[in-house]
Design a protein around this motif. Sequence first.
Motif, PDB file in Angstrom:
ATOM      1  N   ARG A 158     -10.042  -9.171 -13.827  1.00 53.89           N
ATOM      2  CA  ARG A 158      -8.955  -8.977 -12.860  1.00 53.89           C
ATOM      3  C   ARG A 158      -8.754  -7.479 -12.697  1.00 53.89           C
ATOM      4  O   ARG A 158      -8.423  -6.783 -13.654  1.00 53.89           O
ATOM      5  N   LEU A 159      -8.969  -7.007 -11.464  1.00 56.48           N
ATOM      6  CA  LEU A 159      -8.937  -5.566 -11.225  1.00 56.48           C
ATOM      7  C   LEU A 159      -7.780  -5.188 -10.324  1.00 56.48           C
ATOM      8  O   LEU A 159      -7.454  -5.902  -9.370  1.00 56.48           O
ATOM      9  N   PHE A 160      -7.192  -4.055 -10.630  1.00 57.24           N
ATOM     10  CA  PHE A 160      -6.133  -3.483  -9.798  1.00 57.24           C
ATOM     11  C   PHE A 160      -6.512  -2.057  -9.448  1.00 57.24           C
ATOM     12  O   PHE A 160      -6.981  -1.298 -10.296  1.00 57.24           O
ATOM     13  N   ARG A 161      -6.305  -1.681  -8.191  1.00 57.08           N
ATOM     14  CA  ARG A 161      -6.550  -0.289  -7.781  1.00 57.08           C
ATOM     15  C   ARG A 161      -5.298   0.299  -7.143  1.00 57.08           C
ATOM     16  O   ARG A 161      -4.691  -0.302  -6.262  1.00 57.08           O
ATOM     17  N   PHE A 162      -4.938   1.499  -7.597  1.00 59.32           N
ATOM     18  CA  PHE A 162      -3.766   2.206  -7.066  1.00 59.32           C
ATOM     19  C   PHE A 162      -4.048   2.746  -5.660  1.00 59.32           C
ATOM     20  O   PHE A 162      -5.109   3.349  -5.444  1.00 59.32           O
ATOM     21  N   PRO A 163      -3.089   2.589  -4.709  1.00 57.43           N
ATOM     22  CA  PRO A 163      -3.228   3.227  -3.397  1.00 57.43           C
ATOM     23  C   PRO A 163      -3.414   4.737  -3.548  1.00 57.43           C
ATOM     24  O   PRO A 163      -2.703   5.376  -4.342  1.00 57.43           O
ATOM     25  N   ALA A 164      -4.390   5.270  -2.803  1.00 57.84           N
ATOM     26  CA  ALA A 164      -4.710   6.699  -2.821  1.00 57.84           C
ATOM     27  C   ALA A 164      -5.053   7.211  -4.229  1.00 57.84           C
ATOM     28  O   ALA A 164      -5.044   8.417  -4.474  1.00 57.84           O
ATOM     29  N   LEU A 165      -5.352   6.282  -5.144  1.00 63.85           N
ATOM     30  CA  LEU A 165      -5.712   6.608  -6.538  1.00 63.85           C
ATOM     31  C   LEU A 165      -4.612   7.408  -7.239  1.00 63.85           C
ATOM     32  O   LEU A 165      -4.894   8.211  -8.133  1.00 63.85           O
ATOM     33  N   LYS A 166      -3.364   7.170  -6.857  1.00 69.86           N
ATOM     34  CA  LYS A 166      -2.244   7.872  -7.484  1.00 69.86           C
ATOM     35  C   LYS A 166      -1.641   6.955  -8.567  1.00 69.86           C
ATOM     36  O   LYS A 166      -1.054   5.926  -8.255  1.00 69.86           O
ATOM     37  N   GLU A 167      -1.824   7.347  -9.841  1.00 71.36           N
ATOM     38  CA  GLU A 167      -1.499   6.471 -10.970  1.00 71.36           C
ATOM     39  C   GLU A 167      -0.201   6.836 -11.680  1.00 71.36           C
ATOM     40  O   GLU A 167       0.063   6.343 -12.780  1.00 71.36           O
ATOM     41  N   GLY A 168       0.589   7.711 -11.063  1.00 68.98           N
ATOM     42  CA  GLY A 168       1.862   8.074 -11.686  1.00 68.98           C
ATOM     43  C   GLY A 168       2.035   9.578 -11.707  1.00 68.98           C
ATOM     44  O   GLY A 168       1.147  10.289 -12.174  1.00 68.98           O
ATOM     45  N   ASP A 169       3.175  10.039 -11.190  1.00 72.61           N
ATOM     46  CA  ASP A 169       3.403  11.485 -11.109  1.00 72.61           C
ATOM     47  C   ASP A 169       4.124  12.024 -12.337  1.00 72.61           C
ATOM     48  O   ASP A 169       4.379  13.232 -12.416  1.00 72.61           O
TER      49      ASP A 169
ATOM     50  N   HIS B  84       0.805  -1.223   0.000  1.00 70.42           N
ATOM     51  CA  HIS B  84       0.000   0.000   0.000  1.00 70.42           C
ATOM     52  C   HIS B  84       0.838   1.274   0.000  1.00 70.42           C
ATOM     53  O   HIS B  84       0.431   2.300   0.527  1.00 70.42           O
ATOM     54  N   ARG B  85       2.026   1.220  -0.601  1.00 72.03           N
ATOM     55  CA  ARG B  85       2.811   2.448  -0.750  1.00 72.03           C
ATOM     56  C   ARG B  85       2.361   3.173  -2.023  1.00 72.03           C
ATOM     57  O   ARG B  85       2.024   2.536  -3.024  1.00 72.03           O
ATOM     58  N   SER B  86       2.378   4.506  -1.967  1.00 74.67           N
ATOM     59  CA  SER B  86       1.928   5.297  -3.119  1.00 74.67           C
ATOM     60  C   SER B  86       2.928   5.202  -4.267  1.00 74.67           C
ATOM     61  O   SER B  86       4.145   5.260  -4.055  1.00 74.67           O
ATOM     62  N   TYR B  87       2.407   5.110  -5.482  1.00 75.51           N
ATOM     63  CA  TYR B  87       3.259   5.070  -6.674  1.00 75.51           C
ATOM     64  C   TYR B  87       4.104   6.341  -6.763  1.00 75.51           C
ATOM     65  O   TYR B  87       5.227   6.304  -7.270  1.00 75.51           O
ATOM     66  N   SER B  88       3.596   7.443  -6.237  1.00 72.22           N
ATOM     67  CA  SER B  88       4.339   8.716  -6.298  1.00 72.22           C
ATOM     68  C   SER B  88       5.656   8.639  -5.535  1.00 72.22           C
ATOM     69  O   SER B  88       6.598   9.364  -5.840  1.00 72.22           O
ATOM     70  N   ALA B  89       5.719   7.753  -4.520  1.00 71.36           N
ATOM     71  CA  ALA B  89       6.912   7.670  -3.674  1.00 71.36           C
ATOM     72  C   ALA B  89       7.880   6.578  -4.152  1.00 71.36           C
ATOM     73  O   ALA B  89       8.949   6.405  -3.558  1.00 71.36           O
ATOM     74  N   LEU B  90       7.513   5.838  -5.188  1.00 71.53           N
ATOM     75  CA  LEU B  90       8.312   4.686  -5.623  1.00 71.53           C
ATOM     76  C   LEU B  90       8.693   4.820  -7.091  1.00 71.53           C
ATOM     77  O   LEU B  90       8.068   5.569  -7.849  1.00 71.53           O
TER      78      LEU B  90
END
Length: 299
Positions: free
Chosen positions: A122-133, A92-98
Amino acid sequence: MTRRTFLLSTASVTAHAAEAPRSIAITMDDLNWMPLPNPTEINQRLLDAMRNHQARLALFVIGRNADSPTGRALIQPWKDAGHLIGNHTYSHRSYSALTFDEFSADVVHADKVLASDLGTPRLFRFPALKEGDTAVKRDRMRAFLATHHYRIGHVTIDASDWYYDNRLRQRLASDAGFDVSRYRQPYLDHLWDRAQFYDNLSIEVLGRSVPHTLLIHWNLLNSLFLADVLEMFRRRTWRIVDAQDAFRDTIFLRAPKTVPAGESLLWALAKESGKFDNVLRYPGEDDVYEKPKLDRMGL
Ligand SMILES: [Zn+2]
């Protein structure tokens, strides 16, 4: 078509859409049972609320929360009742931080833990709805998900139930006798307000009301009030539908090219159009928007 007739036909589409029936599916994130003393009871109350409305939700599970006998025991009754299980990363780490490599490894880790649980699609959901900065990170992840046969489990109606839940639990920690029912109406009002906002955006941007996917969380707050939430939408003539059916709508295949990517899918499509900057805040939802109201009410 002249500009004038275009405007008139847009107005009639909007008027028609304003009268069309609304539908809403519940999507519930995290399965964050570890901070709670009674996860089995909370799970059961959430299951009962859904069963009473004969609707199936999509449960986006953090892999870490499923990676134990307790986690497995909590997921099983959802599977048995035909609810849809989705991947919500392992940690559950945000994509923005990785980086892309770190984040995609976290998705694969959850995929291994949840392999026998995942439904169709098959569904995937981004943590905090952050899909890429950045556009590069956004597009690499979209390609990665497609390669791994995932669709994004988009949210159309975003809200801050997690913040109401945080405050409620803090309050109970300092005042065990606190009357939890005081949260009921403010929480219902918050969800209704957000539903109206995103539904209006749907009509303005797409000319129709889409089958909505509401984001809420597996938490104490919803174990207390999910039944009331469902009843509120039903009484206001919204149809409660299965998440699996809602996700069949073509809107969920859209891939708006916004940066930073993410938020509610309707928010992102509105942002991409460039026509709604006066009504779009960033992030779409957050605790800072809710805090003054709850402070005022002494909650
Ligand atoms: Zn989450």
